[in-house]
Design a protein around this motif. Sequence first.
Motif, mmCIF file in Angstrom:
data_model
loop_
_atom_site.group_PDB
_atom_site.id
_atom_site.type_symbol
_atom_site.label_atom_id
_atom_site.label_comp_id
_atom_site.label_asym_id
_atom_site.label_seq_id
_atom_site.Cartn_x
_atom_site.Cartn_y
_atom_site.Cartn_z
ATOM 1 N N GLY A 1 22.216 1.209 -9.193
ATOM 2 C CA GLY A 1 23.154 2.257 -9.555
ATOM 3 C C GLY A 1 22.893 3.537 -8.785
ATOM 4 N N GLN A 2 23.198 4.639 -9.436
ATOM 5 C CA GLN A 2 23.027 5.954 -8.834
ATOM 6 C C GLN A 2 21.548 6.255 -8.644
ATOM 7 N N MET A 3 21.195 6.707 -7.445
ATOM 8 C CA MET A 3 19.810 7.046 -7.143
ATOM 9 C C MET A 3 19.718 8.539 -6.862
ATOM 10 N N ALA A 4 18.742 9.196 -7.492
ATOM 11 C CA ALA A 4 18.493 10.614 -7.220
ATOM 12 C C ALA A 4 17.836 10.713 -5.858
ATOM 13 N N ASP A 5 18.369 11.567 -5.035
ATOM 14 C CA ASP A 5 17.895 11.699 -3.661
ATOM 15 C C ASP A 5 16.930 12.872 -3.570
ATOM 16 N N ASP A 6 15.652 12.600 -3.857
ATOM 17 C CA ASP A 6 14.631 13.628 -3.727
ATOM 18 C C ASP A 6 14.441 13.939 -2.243
ATOM 19 N N ALA A 7 14.005 15.140 -1.962
ATOM 20 C CA ALA A 7 13.705 15.489 -0.574
ATOM 21 C C ALA A 7 12.531 14.636 -0.118
ATOM 22 N N CYS A 8 12.712 13.926 0.968
ATOM 23 C CA CYS A 8 11.633 13.086 1.463
ATOM 24 C C CYS A 8 11.719 12.969 2.975
ATOM 25 N N THR A 9 10.683 12.423 3.542
ATOM 26 C CA THR A 9 10.622 12.270 4.993
ATOM 27 C C THR A 9 11.617 11.211 5.449
ATOM 28 N N PRO A 10 12.039 11.276 6.700
ATOM 29 C CA PRO A 10 12.945 10.240 7.224
ATOM 30 C C PRO A 10 12.350 8.834 7.099
ATOM 31 N N ARG B 1 0.852 -1.191 0.000
ATOM 32 C CA ARG B 1 0.000 0.000 0.000
ATOM 33 C C ARG B 1 0.887 1.240 0.000
ATOM 34 N N PRO B 2 0.385 2.333 -0.557
ATOM 35 C CA PRO B 2 1.151 3.584 -0.487
ATOM 36 C C PRO B 2 1.399 3.972 0.974
ATOM 37 N N MET B 3 2.516 4.638 1.210
ATOM 38 C CA MET B 3 2.814 5.109 2.555
ATOM 39 C C MET B 3 1.890 6.287 2.867
ATOM 40 N N ARG B 4 1.645 6.479 4.145
ATOM 41 C CA ARG B 4 0.775 7.563 4.595
ATOM 42 C C ARG B 4 1.237 8.892 4.010
ATOM 43 N N GLY B 5 0.287 9.652 3.507
ATOM 44 C CA GLY B 5 0.595 10.973 2.980
ATOM 45 C C GLY B 5 0.977 10.984 1.511
ATOM 46 N N GLY B 6 0.836 9.872 0.810
ATOM 47 C CA GLY B 6 1.196 9.838 -0.606
ATOM 48 C C GLY B 6 0.488 8.714 -1.334
ATOM 49 N N LYS B 7 0.669 8.702 -2.644
ATOM 50 C CA LYS B 7 0.056 7.672 -3.474
ATOM 51 C C LYS B 7 1.107 6.783 -4.138
ATOM 52 N N ARG B 8 2.359 7.155 -4.002
ATOM 53 C CA ARG B 8 3.435 6.479 -4.710
ATOM 54 C C ARG B 8 3.754 5.115 -4.099
ATOM 55 N N VAL B 9 3.988 4.136 -4.971
ATOM 56 C CA VAL B 9 4.409 2.792 -4.593
ATOM 57 C C VAL B 9 5.618 2.458 -5.469
ATOM 58 N N PRO B 10 6.639 1.800 -4.926
ATOM 59 C CA PRO B 10 7.828 1.473 -5.732
ATOM 60 C C PRO B 10 7.497 0.668 -6.987
ATOM 61 N N VAL B 11 8.237 1.000 -8.069
ATOM 62 C CA VAL B 11 8.070 0.341 -9.362
ATOM 63 C C VAL B 11 9.461 -0.023 -9.879
ATOM 64 N N LEU B 12 9.557 -1.234 -10.417
ATOM 65 C CA LEU B 12 10.799 -1.737 -11.006
ATOM 66 C C LEU B 12 10.497 -2.148 -12.437
ATOM 67 N N SER B 13 11.348 -1.759 -13.373
ATOM 68 C CA SER B 13 11.196 -2.166 -14.770
ATOM 69 C C SER B 13 12.560 -2.583 -15.285
ATOM 70 N N ILE B 14 12.625 -3.771 -15.885
ATOM 71 C CA ILE B 14 13.890 -4.294 -16.406
ATOM 72 C C ILE B 14 13.715 -4.589 -17.890
ATOM 73 N N ASP B 15 14.569 -3.992 -18.716
ATOM 74 C CA ASP B 15 14.545 -4.239 -20.164
ATOM 75 C C ASP B 15 15.284 -5.541 -20.470
ATOM 76 N N ALA B 16 15.086 -6.047 -21.679
ATOM 77 C CA ALA B 16 15.711 -7.301 -22.104
ATOM 78 C C ALA B 16 17.238 -7.223 -22.077
ATOM 79 N N ASN B 17 17.794 -6.016 -22.214
ATOM 80 C CA ASN B 17 19.251 -5.856 -22.151
ATOM 81 C C ASN B 17 19.756 -5.739 -20.707
ATOM 82 N N GLY B 18 18.859 -5.805 -19.730
ATOM 83 C CA GLY B 18 19.240 -5.759 -18.323
ATOM 84 C C GLY B 18 19.179 -4.382 -17.688
ATOM 85 N N ALA B 19 18.949 -3.346 -18.485
ATOM 86 C CA ALA B 19 18.847 -2.000 -17.923
ATOM 87 C C ALA B 19 17.606 -1.921 -17.034
ATOM 88 N N ALA B 20 17.793 -1.427 -15.821
ATOM 89 C CA ALA B 20 16.694 -1.361 -14.855
ATOM 90 C C ALA B 20 16.382 0.081 -14.497
#
Length: 127
Positions: free
Chosen positions: A77-86, A33-52
């Motif tokens: 890999g590198q993750m963009a660090d958006d401002a978010c709650t602890p 379920r989305p975390m309190r205060g938002g609608k976002r849920v983690p999503v993973l997508s992997i292409d046939a060449n392995g790029a995720a």
Amino acid sequence: MLRRVAFVVGVLLASAAQAQDFPYGRDLVLDARPMRGGKRVPVLSIDANGAAQIDLWCKRGTGQAVIAGETITLIVGQMADDACTPERAQADEQLIAALSQMSSWSFRGDVVTLNGGATLRFRAAAN
């Protein structure tokens, strides 16, 4: 006894028939379920060449996957660090650690299960 053996063999064959190839190029939405205060849920997508493409509770980034048979290795890999709650930052770190420990996968119906240090269930998006 022969009927019981035939039944078991039938169930095993049906289970094997339901197993599918990895759903490359599809959005895999974490079965949570989305975390309190938002609608976002983690999503993973992997292409046939392995790029995720990895979109977590707060962070977004890329990675590389190697899938061979029922084994999977995901290098985050590198993750963009958006401002978010602890709370969201901690959940992202836990999910990154879990994804990095994945060693096997299965795909039945529309559910992809990743196993390793933890078990993560994702639903393949229908679009």
